[in-house]
Motif scaffolding. Sequence first.
Motif, PDB file in Angstrom:
ATOM      1  N   LEU A 156       0.859  -1.177   0.000  1.00 52.03           N
ATOM      2  CA  LEU A 156       0.000   0.000   0.000  1.00 52.03           C
ATOM      3  C   LEU A 156       0.894   1.224   0.000  1.00 52.03           C
ATOM      4  O   LEU A 156       1.464   1.600   1.018  1.00 52.03           O
ATOM      5  CB  LEU A 156      -0.920   0.003   1.221  1.00 52.03           C
ATOM      6  CG  LEU A 156      -1.847   1.227   1.388  1.00 52.03           C
ATOM      7  CD1 LEU A 156      -2.697   1.439   0.147  1.00 52.03           C
ATOM      8  CD2 LEU A 156      -2.714   1.075   2.617  1.00 52.03           C
ATOM      9  N   SER A 157       1.056   1.853  -1.168  1.00 55.21           N
ATOM     10  CA  SER A 157       1.969   2.984  -1.272  1.00 55.21           C
ATOM     11  C   SER A 157       1.782   3.702  -2.594  1.00 55.21           C
ATOM     12  O   SER A 157       1.664   3.069  -3.648  1.00 55.21           O
ATOM     13  CB  SER A 157       3.424   2.519  -1.165  1.00 55.21           C
ATOM     14  OG  SER A 157       4.311   3.609  -1.355  1.00 55.21           O
ATOM     15  N   SER A 219      -2.335  10.046  -1.697  1.00 54.70           N
ATOM     16  CA  SER A 219      -3.221   9.046  -2.293  1.00 54.70           C
ATOM     17  C   SER A 219      -2.800   7.632  -1.907  1.00 54.70           C
ATOM     18  O   SER A 219      -1.749   7.416  -1.291  1.00 54.70           O
ATOM     19  CB  SER A 219      -3.200   9.172  -3.809  1.00 54.70           C
ATOM     20  OG  SER A 219      -1.952   8.732  -4.322  1.00 54.70           O
ATOM     21  N   LYS A 220      -3.608   6.682  -2.342  1.00 58.37           N
ATOM     22  CA  LYS A 220      -3.224   5.275  -2.284  1.00 58.37           C
ATOM     23  C   LYS A 220      -2.600   4.895  -3.630  1.00 58.37           C
ATOM     24  O   LYS A 220      -2.128   5.768  -4.351  1.00 58.37           O
ATOM     25  CB  LYS A 220      -4.446   4.414  -1.952  1.00 58.37           C
ATOM     26  CG  LYS A 220      -5.021   4.709  -0.562  1.00 58.37           C
ATOM     27  CD  LYS A 220      -6.201   3.813  -0.231  1.00 58.37           C
ATOM     28  CE  LYS A 220      -6.736   4.137   1.164  1.00 58.37           C
ATOM     29  NZ  LYS A 220      -7.905   3.286   1.521  1.00 58.37           N
ATOM     30  N   GLU A 240      -3.226   7.063 -13.334  1.00 54.41           N
ATOM     31  CA  GLU A 240      -4.358   7.752 -12.717  1.00 54.41           C
ATOM     32  C   GLU A 240      -4.565   7.202 -11.308  1.00 54.41           C
ATOM     33  O   GLU A 240      -4.299   6.032 -11.044  1.00 54.41           O
ATOM     34  CB  GLU A 240      -5.632   7.547 -13.544  1.00 54.41           C
ATOM     35  CG  GLU A 240      -5.570   8.184 -14.924  1.00 54.41           C
ATOM     36  CD  GLU A 240      -6.859   8.000 -15.705  1.00 54.41           C
ATOM     37  OE1 GLU A 240      -7.897   7.659 -15.086  1.00 54.41           O
ATOM     38  OE2 GLU A 240      -6.833   8.183 -16.939  1.00 54.41           O
ATOM     39  N   TYR A 241      -5.046   8.071 -10.429  1.00 52.70           N
ATOM     40  CA  TYR A 241      -5.263   7.707  -9.028  1.00 52.70           C
ATOM     41  C   TYR A 241      -6.720   7.954  -8.668  1.00 52.70           C
ATOM     42  O   TYR A 241      -7.373   8.844  -9.219  1.00 52.70           O
ATOM     43  CB  TYR A 241      -4.351   8.534  -8.114  1.00 52.70           C
ATOM     44  CG  TYR A 241      -2.888   8.196  -8.280  1.00 52.70           C
ATOM     45  CD1 TYR A 241      -2.251   7.331  -7.399  1.00 52.70           C
ATOM     46  CD2 TYR A 241      -2.157   8.718  -9.341  1.00 52.70           C
ATOM     47  CE1 TYR A 241      -0.919   6.998  -7.560  1.00 52.70           C
ATOM     48  CE2 TYR A 241      -0.817   8.387  -9.521  1.00 52.70           C
ATOM     49  CZ  TYR A 241      -0.209   7.523  -8.622  1.00 52.70           C
ATOM     50  OH  TYR A 241       1.111   7.187  -8.794  1.00 52.70           O
ATOM     51  N   ILE A 251      -9.009  15.617  -3.701  1.00 53.08           N
ATOM     52  CA  ILE A 251      -7.922  15.782  -4.655  1.00 53.08           C
ATOM     53  C   ILE A 251      -8.080  14.793  -5.814  1.00 53.08           C
ATOM     54  O   ILE A 251      -8.281  13.599  -5.587  1.00 53.08           O
ATOM     55  CB  ILE A 251      -6.549  15.559  -3.988  1.00 53.08           C
ATOM     56  CG1 ILE A 251      -6.418  16.420  -2.727  1.00 53.08           C
ATOM     57  CG2 ILE A 251      -5.421  15.845  -4.980  1.00 53.08           C
ATOM     58  CD1 ILE A 251      -6.475  17.908  -2.972  1.00 53.08           C
ATOM     59  N   LYS A 252      -8.007  15.312  -7.024  1.00 51.16           N
ATOM     60  CA  LYS A 252      -7.975  14.472  -8.219  1.00 51.16           C
ATOM     61  C   LYS A 252      -6.564  14.531  -8.782  1.00 51.16           C
ATOM     62  O   LYS A 252      -6.032  15.629  -9.010  1.00 51.16           O
ATOM     63  CB  LYS A 252      -8.993  14.956  -9.251  1.00 51.16           C
ATOM     64  CG  LYS A 252     -10.447  14.849  -8.787  1.00 51.16           C
ATOM     65  CD  LYS A 252     -11.397  15.348  -9.856  1.00 51.16           C
ATOM     66  CE  LYS A 252     -12.853  15.265  -9.379  1.00 51.16           C
ATOM     67  NZ  LYS A 252     -13.274  13.862  -9.180  1.00 51.16           N
TER      68      LYS A 252
END
Length: 390
Positions: A156-157, A219-220, A240-241, A251-252
């Motif tokens: 997870l990063s 983010s993840k 993309e997140y 946040i996009k």
Amino acid sequence: MNTIKTILCLVLVGVFTSCSQKENTSITIKNTLDVDKSFETVELSKDDLKVEDLTTVGIRDVKSGDLQVTQTVDNDGDGVVDQILFQPKVSANSESEFEVVTIKGEEKPSSIEYCFSRFVPERTDDYTWENDRVAFRVYGPTAQKMIEDNVPGGTLSSGVDPWLKKVDYPIINKWYKEYVDGTGSYHEDTGEGLDNFHVGISRGAGGIAVKVDTTYYFSKNYVKWRTITTGPLRTSFSLEYGDWKAGESTIKESKIISLDKGSNFSKFETTIIGSDNISAGLTLHEKDGVVNSNKENGWVSYWQPHADSELGTAIIALPSTFLDSETYNVDAKDLSNAYANLKVERNTVVYYSGFGWKESGQFKNNQEWENYLNDFSKKKQTPLIVKINN
């Protein structure tokens, strides 16, 4: 009849003259710095060169007569080539002349595909990229879900993981193949380098965060990827997140990452909606290294002991984008990072992130590393001047 012949001759002369002019389009490239340039990538479009098809374009050095190594790129994935790339060698404070010629495929100079990237389903869902000097990877949604479901082997990063290679040839496929078939491990150095850089939930070497009050949010894992190009001069891809929260703000985040031959730094062209600033970070690991920054040249660096060697990581941005830097030191595991605080303009921010490993022989010490950062920054601030003479 004589009048018809005269008109016909004039038409043919015009046609041949037009073809000759098109064939002999020249390119003047000027270097105004007092240092030589050899790994700066020039990008040319069909409109720049006034041609319909870039796949038949060659670029010849007028002085030497040598065809240059080029790479064509379809940036938007529509099947049509948008750009042709090459890396001219231009001495300090001088100009070099090139001409555009039409060539067949077999006439193109051959070159190793130094700049490579790909999605790696055989190792969960890494996305990995490299050139002749450095390599990196990031982690995808399957690796994230494994952590969330308590399945061993997940990650997870949204940090960036450097792979410490010390050879100029490609290693990604080789290292993953050895990992899959059990004939080797990229966590052990057998002469080519290794991955012994711990990322965890840190920013690694270039992951971003948004600071609200005194807290950094991020983010993840990425949720979507697309390979744009690989080749002798550049690899690039998009990530993309999923939407994420920074305090009360949503946040996009999406980005295009590229890595050119001869560079220790990946370029991050990041689209951000929901914040006017971002912070690109460098993990502080054991906090036993040295954080330095240079606002004039737009960089923050961390030089640290690393296993039985030493390692430098850095963030570089244009000084107009670079606001300031901060060493964020807390007790929580992997949350201590050196941050470059960067300005977002029109929902976009561009920065460079990379590393230099002493064991690779590229840099002997911190001073050589910081000299490279200053040199890199000055070259980005003063790019080659390209003049096309159609």
